[in-house]
Design a protein around this motif. Structure first.
Motif, PDB file in Angstrom:
ATOM      1  N   GLU A 295       0.797  -1.022   0.123  1.00  0.00           N
ATOM      2  CA  GLU A 295      -0.015  -0.031   0.011  1.00  0.00           C
ATOM      3  C   GLU A 295       0.923   1.291  -0.018  1.00  0.00           C
ATOM      4  OE1 GLU A 295      -3.010   0.587   3.232  1.00  0.00           O
ATOM      5  OE2 GLU A 295      -3.005   2.653   2.409  1.00  0.00           O
ATOM      6  N   THR A 296       1.826   1.276   0.811  1.00  0.00           N
ATOM      7  CA  THR A 296       2.939   2.618   0.824  1.00  0.00           C
ATOM      8  C   THR A 296       3.510   2.688  -0.552  1.00  0.00           C
ATOM      9  OG1 THR A 296       3.076   2.031   3.345  1.00  0.00           O
ATOM     10  CG2 THR A 296       4.673   3.544   2.152  1.00  0.00           C
ATOM     11  N   ALA A 297       3.904   1.591  -0.924  1.00  0.00           N
ATOM     12  CA  ALA A 297       4.703   1.700  -2.356  1.00  0.00           C
ATOM     13  C   ALA A 297       3.526   2.285  -3.359  1.00  0.00           C
ATOM     14  CB  ALA A 297       4.980   0.258  -2.731  1.00  0.00           C
ATOM     15  N   ASP A 298       2.306   1.707  -3.641  1.00  0.00           N
ATOM     16  CA  ASP A 298       1.499   2.277  -4.320  1.00  0.00           C
ATOM     17  C   ASP A 298       0.971   3.573  -4.114  1.00  0.00           C
ATOM     18  OD1 ASP A 298       1.281  -0.050  -6.069  1.00  0.00           O
ATOM     19  OD2 ASP A 298      -0.129  -1.096  -4.894  1.00  0.00           O
ATOM     20  N   SER A 299       1.037   4.210  -2.909  1.00  0.00           N
ATOM     21  CA  SER A 299       0.588   5.310  -2.566  1.00  0.00           C
ATOM     22  C   SER A 299       1.757   6.474  -2.947  1.00  0.00           C
ATOM     23  CB  SER A 299       0.389   5.565  -1.015  1.00  0.00           C
ATOM     24  OG  SER A 299      -0.734   4.948  -0.619  1.00  0.00           O
ATOM     25  N   ILE A 300       2.963   5.956  -2.715  1.00  0.00           N
ATOM     26  CA  ILE A 300       3.881   6.972  -3.064  1.00  0.00           C
ATOM     27  C   ILE A 300       4.108   6.753  -4.691  1.00  0.00           C
ATOM     28  CG2 ILE A 300       6.607   6.902  -3.467  1.00  0.00           C
ATOM     29  CD1 ILE A 300       6.709   5.771  -0.638  1.00  0.00           C
ATOM     30  N   LEU A 301       3.881   5.868  -5.443  1.00  0.00           N
ATOM     31  CA  LEU A 301       3.827   5.959  -6.832  1.00  0.00           C
ATOM     32  C   LEU A 301       2.656   6.721  -7.523  1.00  0.00           C
ATOM     33  CD1 LEU A 301       4.761   2.145  -7.550  1.00  0.00           C
ATOM     34  CD2 LEU A 301       6.178   4.264  -8.102  1.00  0.00           C
ATOM     35  N   LEU A 302       1.426   6.493  -6.807  1.00  0.00           N
ATOM     36  CA  LEU A 302       0.170   7.305  -7.374  1.00  0.00           C
ATOM     37  C   LEU A 302       0.177   8.791  -7.127  1.00  0.00           C
ATOM     38  CD1 LEU A 302      -2.546   6.958  -8.869  1.00  0.00           C
ATOM     39  CD2 LEU A 302      -3.418   6.615  -6.513  1.00  0.00           C
ATOM     40  N   TYR A 303       0.718   9.019  -5.718  1.00  0.00           N
ATOM     41  CA  TYR A 303       0.551  10.414  -5.403  1.00  0.00           C
ATOM     42  C   TYR A 303       1.995  11.316  -5.545  1.00  0.00           C
ATOM     43  CZ  TYR A 303      -4.080   9.108  -4.171  1.00  0.00           C
ATOM     44  OH  TYR A 303      -5.333   8.816  -3.921  1.00  0.00           O
ATOM     45  N   ALA A 304       2.933  10.770  -5.179  1.00  0.00           N
ATOM     46  CA  ALA A 304       4.284  11.447  -5.425  1.00  0.00           C
ATOM     47  C   ALA A 304       4.624  11.544  -6.823  1.00  0.00           C
ATOM     48  CB  ALA A 304       5.318  10.882  -4.340  1.00  0.00           C
ATOM     49  N   TYR A 305       4.575  10.422  -7.447  1.00  0.00           N
ATOM     50  CA  TYR A 305       5.034  10.046  -8.959  1.00  0.00           C
ATOM     51  C   TYR A 305       4.220  10.045 -10.002  1.00  0.00           C
ATOM     52  CZ  TYR A 305       9.517   9.459  -6.565  1.00  0.00           C
ATOM     53  OH  TYR A 305      10.783   9.830  -5.857  1.00  0.00           O
ATOM     54  N   SER A 306       2.547  10.261  -9.288  1.00  0.00           N
ATOM     55  CA  SER A 306       1.643  10.341 -10.625  1.00  0.00           C
ATOM     56  C   SER A 306       1.672   9.200 -11.548  1.00  0.00           C
ATOM     57  CB  SER A 306       1.930  11.637 -11.449  1.00  0.00           C
ATOM     58  OG  SER A 306       1.638  12.737 -10.711  1.00  0.00           O
ATOM     59  N   GLN A 307       2.118   7.844 -10.849  1.00  0.00           N
ATOM     60  CA  GLN A 307       1.954   6.796 -11.800  1.00  0.00           C
ATOM     61  C   GLN A 307       0.753   6.040 -11.677  1.00  0.00           C
ATOM     62  OE1 GLN A 307       4.926   7.703 -13.041  1.00  0.00           O
ATOM     63  NE2 GLN A 307       4.873   5.625 -13.709  1.00  0.00           N
ATOM     64  N   PRO A 308       0.075   5.272 -12.689  1.00  0.00           N
ATOM     65  CA  PRO A 308      -1.093   4.743 -12.376  1.00  0.00           C
ATOM     66  C   PRO A 308      -1.200   3.517 -11.823  1.00  0.00           C
ATOM     67  CG  PRO A 308      -0.378   4.454 -14.665  1.00  0.00           C
ATOM     68  CD  PRO A 308       0.587   5.240 -13.881  1.00  0.00           C
ATOM     69  N   GLU A 309      -1.181   3.612 -10.433  1.00  0.00           N
ATOM     70  CA  GLU A 309      -1.052   2.399  -9.559  1.00  0.00           C
ATOM     71  C   GLU A 309      -2.264   2.640  -8.556  1.00  0.00           C
ATOM     72  OE1 GLU A 309       0.781  -0.227  -9.952  1.00  0.00           O
ATOM     73  OE2 GLU A 309       2.319   0.537 -11.068  1.00  0.00           O
ATOM     74  N   PHE A 310      -3.196   1.837  -8.580  1.00  0.00           N
ATOM     75  CA  PHE A 310      -4.264   1.811  -7.557  1.00  0.00           C
ATOM     76  C   PHE A 310      -3.887   1.401  -5.971  1.00  0.00           C
ATOM     77  CE2 PHE A 310      -8.370   0.048  -5.598  1.00  0.00           C
ATOM     78  CZ  PHE A 310      -9.000   1.097  -5.641  1.00  0.00           C
ATOM     79  N   VAL A 311      -4.413   2.289  -5.196  1.00  0.00           N
ATOM     80  CA  VAL A 311      -3.844   1.990  -3.758  1.00  0.00           C
ATOM     81  C   VAL A 311      -5.085   1.273  -3.211  1.00  0.00           C
ATOM     82  CG1 VAL A 311      -3.454   3.157  -1.663  1.00  0.00           C
ATOM     83  CG2 VAL A 311      -2.865   3.927  -3.709  1.00  0.00           C
TER      84      VAL A 311
END
Length: 242
Positions: free
Chosen positions: A148-164
DNA sequence: AACCAGGACGTGA
DNA sequence: TCACGTCATGGT
């Protein structure tokens, strides 16, 4: 199954409107608490997907993702504000500051010993990236960074399309009957991305809307189903109607 | 006064 | 794999 998740998002968006995650300290206004959001003082930026705009904001989101593990957001904000006050909300500062002092600042967020250690680890990692976008597998190797933390970082810090997927997501989907209660993180993530499409803005909003809905209605202990916007979609219709 | 909060990790079966 | 204990403060 078929389109329940997509229909859910449509209903939640209509009910709560755009959320504008991830909340940032720099967007706090002096006008007080935003009454349309339950979690944060404010700091949201609905309709504006151009954040983070700086590396400082990017790193703040990463720290928030660590600090919010099993912790209410207002407590996380206190910790972030304390770090900023002491001028240790940067990778360099966190690296060069003793763990004890970081722990003192982030105390309100709980688990301050392990979180202080984890902040130092991810600060080192962040510096080593030199502006590069991390891979999910790299993030998962860090102690303190789970799916979850990994996906949060990718989605919100790096704007990568990963669902959390978080505890709220599992609870809502499970009560709706959109997933089986034993479904794994990766299973829930996959079906969500399939139904919602793999688009960053959509996935950012989707997760934020689920959190908002869980706090407003789909609570763990005493869910309020009476005015639930998802009532007609829900399998556990009327768990609590009062 | 329990219960819960935007989890992850280490351990033992 | 997976269930379970642990980590900790603060709000309701």
């Amino acid at each position: 199954m078929s389109k329940k998740i997509a229909l859910t998002q449509k209903s939640l968006l209509k009910e709560y409107e755009l959320q504008g995650w991830w909340p940032l300290l720099s967007l706090h206004s002096s006008s007080g608490k935003n009454p349309t959001k339950t979690g944060s003082l404010n700091g949201y930026h609905p309709g504006d997907y151009s954040y983070p705009k700086t590396e400082n904001e990017r790193f703040e989101i990463i720290c928030g993702a660590i600090l919010t593990q099993n912790t209410a957001w207002p407590s996380v904000e206190k910790a972030l504000i304390a770090l900023k006050e002491k001028d240790i909300l940067s990778p360099k500062a966190i690296t060069s500051t003793p763990k004890e002092e970081i722990g003192k600042a982030i105390r309100p967020a709980g688990y301050f010993n392990q979180k202080a250690e984890r902040l130092k680890l991810i600060a080192e990692f962040f510096t080593g990236l030199n502006g590069r976008i991390p891979k999910r597998s790299e993030l998962l190797k860090l102690n303190g960074v789970g799916p979850e933390t990994a996906d949060s970082i990718l989605l919100y810090a790096y704007s990568q399309p990963e669902f959390v997927v978080d505890a709220y997501t599992k609870r809502i989907y499970s009560r709706l009957g959109a997933i089986k209660s034993e479904a794994s993180y990766d299973e829930i993530k996959e079906i969500s991305q399939k139904e919602l499409t793999r688009n960053t803005k959509i996935l950012q909003e989707a997760h934020a809307l689920l959190v908002e809905h869980a706090k407003r209605h789909c609570k763990k202990k005493n869910p309020s189903c009476t005015e639930c916007p998802l009532l007609d979609l829900c399998e556990k219709k009327g768990v609590r109607l009062s």
